[in-house]
Design a protein around this motif. Structure first.
Motif, PDB file in Angstrom:
ATOM      1  N   GLN A  53      -9.939   0.215  -2.279  1.00  0.00           N
ATOM      2  CA  GLN A  53      -9.236   0.064  -1.012  1.00  0.00           C
ATOM      3  C   GLN A  53      -7.748  -0.229  -1.186  1.00  0.00           C
ATOM      4  O   GLN A  53      -7.136  -0.912  -0.349  1.00  0.00           O
ATOM      5  CB  GLN A  53      -9.887  -1.040  -0.162  1.00  0.00           C
ATOM      6  CG  GLN A  53     -11.320  -0.758   0.190  1.00  0.00           C
ATOM      7  CD  GLN A  53     -11.933  -1.849   1.036  1.00  0.00           C
ATOM      8  OE1 GLN A  53     -11.283  -2.846   1.349  1.00  0.00           O
ATOM      9  NE2 GLN A  53     -13.194  -1.665   1.427  1.00  0.00           N
TER      10      GLN A  53
ATOM     11  N   HIS B 246       0.826  -1.208   0.000  1.00  0.00           N
ATOM     12  CA  HIS B 246       0.000   0.000   0.000  1.00  0.00           C
ATOM     13  C   HIS B 246       0.863   1.263   0.000  1.00  0.00           C
ATOM     14  O   HIS B 246       0.480   2.274  -0.595  1.00  0.00           O
ATOM     15  CB  HIS B 246      -0.922  -0.012   1.219  1.00  0.00           C
ATOM     16  CG  HIS B 246      -1.988  -1.068   1.156  1.00  0.00           C
ATOM     17  ND1 HIS B 246      -3.177  -0.884   0.485  1.00  0.00           N
ATOM     18  CD2 HIS B 246      -2.031  -2.320   1.667  1.00  0.00           C
ATOM     19  CE1 HIS B 246      -3.929  -1.978   0.592  1.00  0.00           C
ATOM     20  NE2 HIS B 246      -3.250  -2.875   1.313  1.00  0.00           N
ATOM     21  N   SER B 247       1.997   1.190   0.655  1.00  0.00           N
ATOM     22  CA  SER B 247       2.897   2.356   0.645  1.00  0.00           C
ATOM     23  C   SER B 247       3.456   2.599  -0.754  1.00  0.00           C
ATOM     24  O   SER B 247       3.657   3.759  -1.158  1.00  0.00           O
ATOM     25  CB  SER B 247       4.034   2.142   1.640  1.00  0.00           C
ATOM     26  OG  SER B 247       4.793   0.982   1.294  1.00  0.00           O
TER      27      SER B 247
ATOM     28  N   VAL C  25      -9.236   4.501  -4.325  1.00  0.00           N
ATOM     29  CA  VAL C  25      -9.826   4.607  -2.985  1.00  0.00           C
ATOM     30  C   VAL C  25     -11.019   3.672  -2.856  1.00  0.00           C
ATOM     31  O   VAL C  25     -11.227   3.037  -1.811  1.00  0.00           O
ATOM     32  CB  VAL C  25     -10.224   6.062  -2.696  1.00  0.00           C
ATOM     33  CG1 VAL C  25     -10.979   6.172  -1.372  1.00  0.00           C
ATOM     34  CG2 VAL C  25      -8.989   6.962  -2.669  1.00  0.00           C
TER      35      VAL C  25
ATOM     36  N   GLU D 170       0.729   4.502  -2.655  1.00  0.00           N
ATOM     37  CA  GLU D 170       0.615   5.911  -2.288  1.00  0.00           C
ATOM     38  C   GLU D 170       1.761   6.730  -2.864  1.00  0.00           C
ATOM     39  O   GLU D 170       1.542   7.829  -3.402  1.00  0.00           O
ATOM     40  CB  GLU D 170       0.571   6.031  -0.765  1.00  0.00           C
ATOM     41  CG  GLU D 170      -0.707   5.476  -0.141  1.00  0.00           C
ATOM     42  CD  GLU D 170      -0.738   5.680   1.358  1.00  0.00           C
ATOM     43  OE1 GLU D 170       0.246   6.261   1.891  1.00  0.00           O
ATOM     44  OE2 GLU D 170      -1.727   5.272   1.994  1.00  0.00           O
TER      45      GLU D 170
ATOM     46  N   LEU E 280      -5.891   2.545  -1.801  1.00  0.00           N
ATOM     47  CA  LEU E 280      -5.487   3.809  -1.187  1.00  0.00           C
ATOM     48  C   LEU E 280      -6.392   4.076   0.011  1.00  0.00           C
ATOM     49  O   LEU E 280      -7.576   3.715  -0.002  1.00  0.00           O
ATOM     50  CB  LEU E 280      -5.589   4.978  -2.187  1.00  0.00           C
ATOM     51  CG  LEU E 280      -4.566   5.033  -3.332  1.00  0.00           C
ATOM     52  CD1 LEU E 280      -4.855   6.236  -4.215  1.00  0.00           C
ATOM     53  CD2 LEU E 280      -3.145   5.081  -2.809  1.00  0.00           C
ATOM     54  N   SER E 281      -5.837   4.700   1.012  1.00  0.00           N
ATOM     55  CA  SER E 281      -6.630   4.976   2.214  1.00  0.00           C
ATOM     56  C   SER E 281      -7.657   6.069   1.933  1.00  0.00           C
ATOM     57  O   SER E 281      -7.498   6.890   1.021  1.00  0.00           O
ATOM     58  CB  SER E 281      -5.700   5.406   3.362  1.00  0.00           C
ATOM     59  OG  SER E 281      -5.014   6.597   2.999  1.00  0.00           O
ATOM     60  N   LYS E 282      -8.735   6.082   2.705  1.00  0.00           N
ATOM     61  CA  LYS E 282      -9.794   7.080   2.518  1.00  0.00           C
ATOM     62  C   LYS E 282      -9.307   8.487   2.858  1.00  0.00           C
ATOM     63  O   LYS E 282      -9.892   9.466   2.392  1.00  0.00           O
ATOM     64  CB  LYS E 282     -11.002   6.723   3.375  1.00  0.00           C
ATOM     65  CG  LYS E 282     -11.675   5.420   2.960  1.00  0.00           C
ATOM     66  CD  LYS E 282     -12.894   5.146   3.818  1.00  0.00           C
ATOM     67  CE  LYS E 282     -13.577   3.842   3.379  1.00  0.00           C
ATOM     68  NZ  LYS E 282     -14.776   3.546   4.200  1.00  0.00           N
ATOM     69  N   SER E 283      -8.264   8.573   3.688  1.00  0.00           N
ATOM     70  CA  SER E 283      -7.739   9.886   4.076  1.00  0.00           C
ATOM     71  C   SER E 283      -6.648  10.378   3.116  1.00  0.00           C
ATOM     72  O   SER E 283      -5.972  11.363   3.432  1.00  0.00           O
ATOM     73  CB  SER E 283      -7.166   9.808   5.501  1.00  0.00           C
ATOM     74  OG  SER E 283      -6.102   8.858   5.559  1.00  0.00           O
ATOM     75  N   TYR E 284      -6.484   9.701   1.979  1.00  0.00           N
ATOM     76  CA  TYR E 284      -5.421  10.100   1.054  1.00  0.00           C
ATOM     77  C   TYR E 284      -5.699  11.483   0.460  1.00  0.00           C
ATOM     78  O   TYR E 284      -4.809  12.332   0.377  1.00  0.00           O
ATOM     79  CB  TYR E 284      -5.302   9.059  -0.061  1.00  0.00           C
ATOM     80  CG  TYR E 284      -4.252   9.396  -1.105  1.00  0.00           C
ATOM     81  CD1 TYR E 284      -2.907   9.167  -0.857  1.00  0.00           C
ATOM     82  CD2 TYR E 284      -4.615   9.953  -2.331  1.00  0.00           C
ATOM     83  CE1 TYR E 284      -1.937   9.480  -1.799  1.00  0.00           C
ATOM     84  CE2 TYR E 284      -3.659  10.275  -3.280  1.00  0.00           C
ATOM     85  CZ  TYR E 284      -2.321  10.035  -3.009  1.00  0.00           C
ATOM     86  OH  TYR E 284      -1.365  10.363  -3.941  1.00  0.00           O
TER      87      TYR E 284
END
Length: 474
Positions: free
Chosen positions: A277, A238-239, A274, A242, A279-283
């Motif tokens: 899922q 996931h990193s 997003v 991002e 990417l995080s929802k807070s991206y």
């Protein structure tokens, strides 16, 4: 000495046959006439010999013949019958070879043993590692060997692949992504990437795939979104995702030069990521108040709008659409009918060509030809007649519709003309005119024109009209 030889000759008389290979008898010399030249044995090399010297010479010849006989008999022992070099069978009496060199070069056994098979079953000889299929046991290392190294004994050798640099990364990964746009198999891409030592370039994979998809079709963008979902977790983290989208936002000023709509497309990729899922929802919220680039701000705004619309029931996983042959046939037929109706109303042939190309179904273009001709038969209007002919002509010249697809479309109309004629009484007559006009414009060939069905029907026009059908006008 002469006395001893004389005594030995009396005890072992010599026959003429034993000396046949050394002396020529008088009978042989004179052609069988006996009694002449009897004193030939008394002259050797022009010198007359006495009786004692003659006996001595005969003794030497006999000894030489016996040695030769003993040598040949020992060589041929155990063979029974043997063949001479001349191919003659020798039984008991040896025959001297005419070419002693051939015997020396003969690689066969001198003892007459064996079956002619290679030595050691083919496992011997220079440069031979052993018999085929033979498995050797592991060689135990002698620790008392002065060359023994304990540290080297416990070594494990592995194949080391150097990490890819930036230049090699683009040359290696770009063909993999472009090939994926053709076959759509995410597992194959994951296997190919796993075999590479990506190293620090691992986070560049999503940004490279998205940048290639910006210049591709909508169906290939959909494939790219699916690829990112399948690679996340197995090959990428996931990193990595991002950091890759961060790089895309930074590179937007350069991407806009090649793709003017890049900010909106990148925003759709972010919203899809997003939603999937990866990417995080807070991206998106993490960039609020921190973006100075106008293009990056437009991309984030586009992603935020799509995510808000998804809360109202919009499915983001379908905003790219379904590409090509993945669509249902009924949906493709509906879109082709809408395309034809829009073309009849607007008359924009370029837009019709673009829409047909965006459908990405070149194998299904015969359905477009079929629907266009059926629309002409059902409308019975001169405007539709001319506009459809002009559209088919332009599509044929631009090779958007191939000759094979055009032929199949006309043949399908020929097959269904009986059913069409039930609803359209003038279907046969209009079809004949349309086919003849298509041939004159170069859309079809002579063979396809001659296949047009004919039917004897009642007179549907008056004689005063000259046999011309009056089309209904809009």
């Amino acid at each position: 000495m002469a006395a001893d030889c004389e005594a030995w000759l009396n005890a072992n008389p010599v026959e003429a046959e034993d000396l046949s290979d050394s002396f020529i008898s008088a009978e042989e010399d004179n052609g069988g006439s006996g009694g002449t030249n009897k004193n030939i044995h008394n002259e050797i090399n022009g010198n007359w010999l006495s009786s004692s010297s003659n006996n001595l010479h005969e003794a030497r010849l006999k000894a030489k013949a016996k040695r030769r006989l003993r040598k040949n008999s020992s060589r041929d022992s155990g063979r029974g019958d043997s063949l001479s070099d001349n191919g003659e069978v020798a039984r008991g009496t040896p025959i001297a070879p005419t070419s002693p060199k051939s015997k020396l070069l003969d690689r066969k056994s001198r003892m007459g043993k064996g079956r002619g098979l290679p030595k050691k079953g083919g496992a011997g000889g220079k440069g031979v590692w052993g018999r085929s299929g033979e498995v050797y046991e592991l060689v135990e290392v002698d620790k008392k060997d002065p060359n023994f190294d304990e540290d080297q004994e416990n070594c494990v050798y592995e194949t080391v692949v150097p990490p890819l640099d930036e230049r090699d990364f683009e040359k290696t990964v770009t063909p993999i992504v472009q090939e994926y746009f053709e076959h759509g198999d995410t597992n194959e891409v994951a296997e190919l990437l796993a075999d590479l030592n990506l190293g620090p370039m691992r986070s560049e994979v999503p940004s490279l795939a998205v940048s290639l998809a910006l210049e591709a079709k909508a169906s290939q963008r959909e494939l790219t979104s699916r690829l990112l979902v399948d690679l996340c977790g197995s090959v990428l983290s996931h990193s990595d995702m991002e950091s890759s989208f961060d790089k895309l936002l930074r590179d937007l000023p350069d991407l806009v030069l090649d793709t003017p709509g890049a900010p909106q497309l990148v925003g759709q990729f972010i919203a899809r990521a997003v939603s999937d899922q990866i990417l995080s929802k807070s991206y998106i919220e993490g960039y609020k108040g921190k973006v100075d680039c106008e293009h990056a701000r437009a991309a984030l705004d586009r992603a935020a709008v799509l995510l808000k619309m998804s809360l109202g029931g919009l499915r983001i996983d379908t905003h790219w659409g379904t590409g090509g042959g993945q669509r249902p046939v009924i949906q493709l037929i509906k879109e082709m009918n809408l395309l034809l109706k829009e073309y009849i109303l607007s008359g924009d042939g370029k837009e019709a060509e673009r829409c047909l190309r965006d459908l990405e179904v070149p194998h299904f273009h015969h359905e477009f030809v079929y629907e266009a001709i059926v629309m002409v038969l059902e409308s019975r209007g001169e405007k539709t007649f001319k506009m459809v002919l002009q559209l088919l002509k332009s599509l044929s010249l631009s090779s958007i519709i191939t000759v094979d697809q055009m032929r199949r479309g006309y043949e399908r109309v020929y097959m269904d003309i009986d059913e069409i004629n039930i609803d359209v009484p003038l279907a046969y007559f209009i079809l004949e005119q349309f086919v003849d006009k298509s041939f004159r414009m170069g859309i079809i060939g002579v063979k396809l024109r001659d296949q047009c069905p004919h039917r004897n029907r009642k007179r549907l026009v008056s004689e005063g009209d000259g046999g011309v059908v009056k089309f209904e006008r809009y």
